[in-house]
Motif scaffolding. Sequence first.
Motif, PDB file in Angstrom:
ATOM      1  N   VAL A  63      84.626  77.023 -33.863  1.00 50.83           N
ATOM      2  CA  VAL A  63      85.312  77.231 -32.589  1.00 50.83           C
ATOM      3  C   VAL A  63      85.122  78.683 -32.171  1.00 50.83           C
ATOM      4  O   VAL A  63      85.112  79.592 -32.999  1.00 50.83           O
ATOM      5  N   GLN A  64      84.963  78.902 -30.885  1.00 48.05           N
ATOM      6  CA  GLN A  64      84.916  80.249 -30.330  1.00 48.05           C
ATOM      7  C   GLN A  64      86.143  80.431 -29.430  1.00 48.05           C
ATOM      8  O   GLN A  64      86.489  79.547 -28.659  1.00 48.05           O
ATOM      9  N   ASP A  65      86.799  81.600 -29.555  1.00 52.80           N
ATOM     10  CA  ASP A  65      88.033  81.844 -28.816  1.00 52.80           C
ATOM     11  C   ASP A  65      87.998  83.248 -28.239  1.00 52.80           C
ATOM     12  O   ASP A  65      87.854  84.224 -28.973  1.00 52.80           O
ATOM     13  N   GLU A  66      88.175  83.343 -26.924  1.00 46.05           N
ATOM     14  CA  GLU A  66      88.132  84.648 -26.262  1.00 46.05           C
ATOM     15  C   GLU A  66      89.262  85.572 -26.710  1.00 46.05           C
ATOM     16  O   GLU A  66      89.179  86.797 -26.561  1.00 46.05           O
ATOM     17  N   LEU A  67      90.332  84.988 -27.288  1.00 46.32           N
ATOM     18  CA  LEU A  67      91.464  85.801 -27.713  1.00 46.32           C
ATOM     19  C   LEU A  67      91.329  86.319 -29.142  1.00 46.32           C
ATOM     20  O   LEU A  67      92.229  86.992 -29.649  1.00 46.32           O
ATOM     21  N   PHE A  68      90.215  85.993 -29.789  1.00 47.34           N
ATOM     22  CA  PHE A  68      90.008  86.498 -31.152  1.00 47.34           C
ATOM     23  C   PHE A  68      88.599  87.045 -31.278  1.00 47.34           C
ATOM     24  O   PHE A  68      87.622  86.379 -30.934  1.00 47.34           O
ATOM     25  N   THR A  69      88.507  88.242 -31.767  1.00 43.56           N
ATOM     26  CA  THR A  69      87.208  88.842 -32.046  1.00 43.56           C
ATOM     27  C   THR A  69      87.168  89.246 -33.501  1.00 43.56           C
ATOM     28  O   THR A  69      88.177  89.681 -34.066  1.00 43.56           O
ATOM     29  N   GLY A  70      86.036  89.101 -34.113  1.00 48.94           N
ATOM     30  CA  GLY A  70      85.896  89.425 -35.532  1.00 48.94           C
ATOM     31  C   GLY A  70      85.715  88.175 -36.344  1.00 48.94           C
ATOM     32  O   GLY A  70      85.162  87.178 -35.879  1.00 48.94           O
ATOM     33  N   GLY A  71      86.206  88.222 -37.566  1.00 48.81           N
ATOM     34  CA  GLY A  71      86.050  87.076 -38.446  1.00 48.81           C
ATOM     35  C   GLY A  71      84.835  87.212 -39.326  1.00 48.81           C
ATOM     36  O   GLY A  71      84.056  88.163 -39.239  1.00 48.81           O
ATOM     37  N   HIS A  72      84.638  86.242 -40.166  1.00 50.45           N
ATOM     38  CA  HIS A  72      83.576  86.242 -41.159  1.00 50.45           C
ATOM     39  C   HIS A  72      82.214  85.961 -40.554  1.00 50.45           C
ATOM     40  O   HIS A  72      81.179  86.341 -41.077  1.00 50.45           O
ATOM     41  N   GLY A  73      82.211  85.295 -39.419  1.00 52.14           N
ATOM     42  CA  GLY A  73      80.955  84.824 -38.846  1.00 52.14           C
ATOM     43  C   GLY A  73      80.899  83.314 -38.939  1.00 52.14           C
ATOM     44  O   GLY A  73      81.685  82.687 -39.649  1.00 52.14           O
ATOM     45  N   PRO A  74      79.987  82.678 -38.233  1.00 47.93           N
ATOM     46  CA  PRO A  74      79.933  81.210 -38.212  1.00 47.93           C
ATOM     47  C   PRO A  74      79.622  80.618 -39.581  1.00 47.93           C
ATOM     48  O   PRO A  74      78.881  81.194 -40.372  1.00 47.93           O
ATOM     49  N   VAL A  75      80.236  79.466 -39.845  1.00 47.54           N
ATOM     50  CA  VAL A  75      79.956  78.725 -41.080  1.00 47.54           C
ATOM     51  C   VAL A  75      79.242  77.412 -40.771  1.00 47.54           C
ATOM     52  O   VAL A  75      78.742  76.755 -41.682  1.00 47.54           O
ATOM     53  N   THR A 114      76.870  74.260 -35.440  1.00 47.25           N
ATOM     54  CA  THR A 114      77.059  74.106 -33.995  1.00 47.25           C
ATOM     55  C   THR A 114      78.422  74.645 -33.602  1.00 47.25           C
ATOM     56  O   THR A 114      79.297  74.845 -34.468  1.00 47.25           O
ATOM     57  N   THR A 115      78.607  74.896 -32.323  1.00 47.69           N
ATOM     58  CA  THR A 115      79.909  75.339 -31.835  1.00 47.69           C
ATOM     59  C   THR A 115      80.703  74.146 -31.310  1.00 47.69           C
ATOM     60  O   THR A 115      80.138  73.087 -30.993  1.00 47.69           O
ATOM     61  N   TYR A 116      81.981  74.348 -31.186  1.00 52.66           N
ATOM     62  CA  TYR A 116      82.866  73.290 -30.707  1.00 52.66           C
ATOM     63  C   TYR A 116      82.491  72.858 -29.291  1.00 52.66           C
ATOM     64  O   TYR A 116      82.409  71.655 -29.000  1.00 52.66           O
ATOM     65  N   GLU A 117      82.234  73.821 -28.421  1.00 50.99           N
ATOM     66  CA  GLU A 117      81.895  73.470 -27.043  1.00 50.99           C
ATOM     67  C   GLU A 117      80.557  72.743 -26.963  1.00 50.99           C
ATOM     68  O   GLU A 117      80.394  71.806 -26.178  1.00 50.99           O
ATOM     69  N   ALA A 118      79.585  73.165 -27.764  1.00 52.45           N
ATOM     70  CA  ALA A 118      78.296  72.480 -27.777  1.00 52.45           C
ATOM     71  C   ALA A 118      78.446  71.061 -28.311  1.00 52.45           C
ATOM     72  O   ALA A 118      77.812  70.114 -27.820  1.00 52.45           O
ATOM     73  N   PHE A 119      79.313  70.907 -29.297  1.00 53.50           N
ATOM     74  CA  PHE A 119      79.555  69.581 -29.868  1.00 53.50           C
ATOM     75  C   PHE A 119      80.192  68.667 -28.832  1.00 53.50           C
ATOM     76  O   PHE A 119      79.774  67.514 -28.660  1.00 53.50           O
TER      77      PHE A 119
END
Length: 554
Positions: free
Chosen positions: A154-166, A169-174
């Motif tokens: 999932v990608q969220d405009e209200l959160f930046t950072g994190g470990h990176g994608p695991v 695909t992304t939620y929106e693409a799915f």
Amino acid sequence: MTQPTAAPSIFDQDLPRTEANFAPLSPLGFIERTAEVYPDRLAIVHGSLRQTWGDTYARCRRLASALQRAGVGKNDTVAVMLPNTPPMVEAHFGVPMAGAVLNALNTRLDPETIAFMLDHGEAKVVIVDPEFSGTMARALTLRQSTRPLLLIDVQDELFTGGHGPVGSTTYEAFLAGGDPDFAWQMPGDEWDAICLNYTSGTTGNPKGVVYHHRGAAINAISNVLEWDMPKHSVYLWTLPMFHCNGWCFPWTVAARAGVNVCLRKVDAQAIFDAMRQHGVTHYCGAPIVHGLLVNAPAAMKAGVPAGVKAMVAGAAPPASMIEGMEQMGFDLTHVYGLTEVYGPATVCAKHEDWDALAIGDRARLNARQGVRYHLQRDVRVLDPETMSPVPQDGETMGEIMFKGNIAMKGYLKNPKATQEAFAGGWFHSGDLAVQYADGYFKIKDRSKDIIISGGENISSIEVEDVLYRHPDVLAAAVVARPDPRWGETPCAFVELKAGATTRPEDIVAHCKQHLAGFKVPRAVVFGELPKTSTGKIQKFELRKQAGSAAAIDV
């Protein structure tokens, strides 16, 4: 002797059950109706996002369609590790629309526990928020199963950072690969599983609690009835949706065509801001959430709308909390339940004549766990040996037991625990209580030594197992210690081996390496543990000492 076959009733003859006159109960029908009747009403608020019920329904159908195209079918498990964001709301509808079972993972847990849940629940898909991608990445390396997983970020405009994608695909693409007009099917049987929730219980490995469509729908409607919840209520998500599926409120809000005001993190300023900006009418939470608001600076509370309805569970609200909520103009309702009964299944229903009582008397009455939810069949305090009701004298203790629609199917892959939980035709809560003449009951002790901290269950046995791994620990016991913020926190009593020089801080550091943060003891007391003649540690003696134990901030 063979019993004679009963003659068919005249009320059954030529009166068949068909699709025209009978349909399984499911909360999925709530969003379908709301999208038909109120497609342009606001459904979800998150940052700059304003999403209608029509759009939300289409996205849920896209999710269901995309899952089926990815090979997800009936009774397959879809795990999600998400905060209170729009994808979490959508998962509560889109996953079961695909015929699958939603497993909302507790975002506070450690990677080892998450790995166990993924394996035990046989997840086929995992949807992950970036805030928890690091924990999930670690959990994936700890899995014992070789079952392949479809990982979605999932990608969220209200959160930046994190470990990176695991994921791949992304939620929106799915979702883009799904059909917004997907012709999903209602469950063929309301007994079909809709969700899987894990509870720590009193053992190291969590138990998987399975919910059915009927119970989810009925508890969602009971929430409406207990709160007299009107159409288009504005509900603020302070309660984690991973906790008993948000006490079934994702489905309740849909039934009322309300507004889901999402909140990534519980913060007093953010809560008051949301209340002012969006006109919040309802919210739920553990005592720590309500205490956070009561104790906030007066300036932070300025302009908050009066009449907000708050629901509290996890520990009885003290007089100071009730008084503080009243000063803010909030209406507090005390409920009680467990994961196994879909969250709240009893309510301390208030009476008008209580309003004339002094605050201490009101607090005493409101501290009781109350009476059954509208659509729960029965709740009683029973003698667990005889299964007979205890006298309603406010003194005789028994065990709180539930019976009816708001009860789990059972524990996943654990028939022994399921059989024990439903022995005698009642669900055994493990909580000891007394019952009063008016039928209201009050918890007096927890027979399974569960510690409830900030609304989360902590197994004392799990913490004790970690303590015993320390090389200097001879004996250990963990009990609940009263805490003004969290309700309860773990207090560890440790008997060290001869000659050991370990400090309390060393014990805390050791626990931090093996436990989620909220499970780590906040107090450590060294000394010889009180034991019976057979060597059993006397926890009741330790509970007496825990209140005065020196706290260690962790």
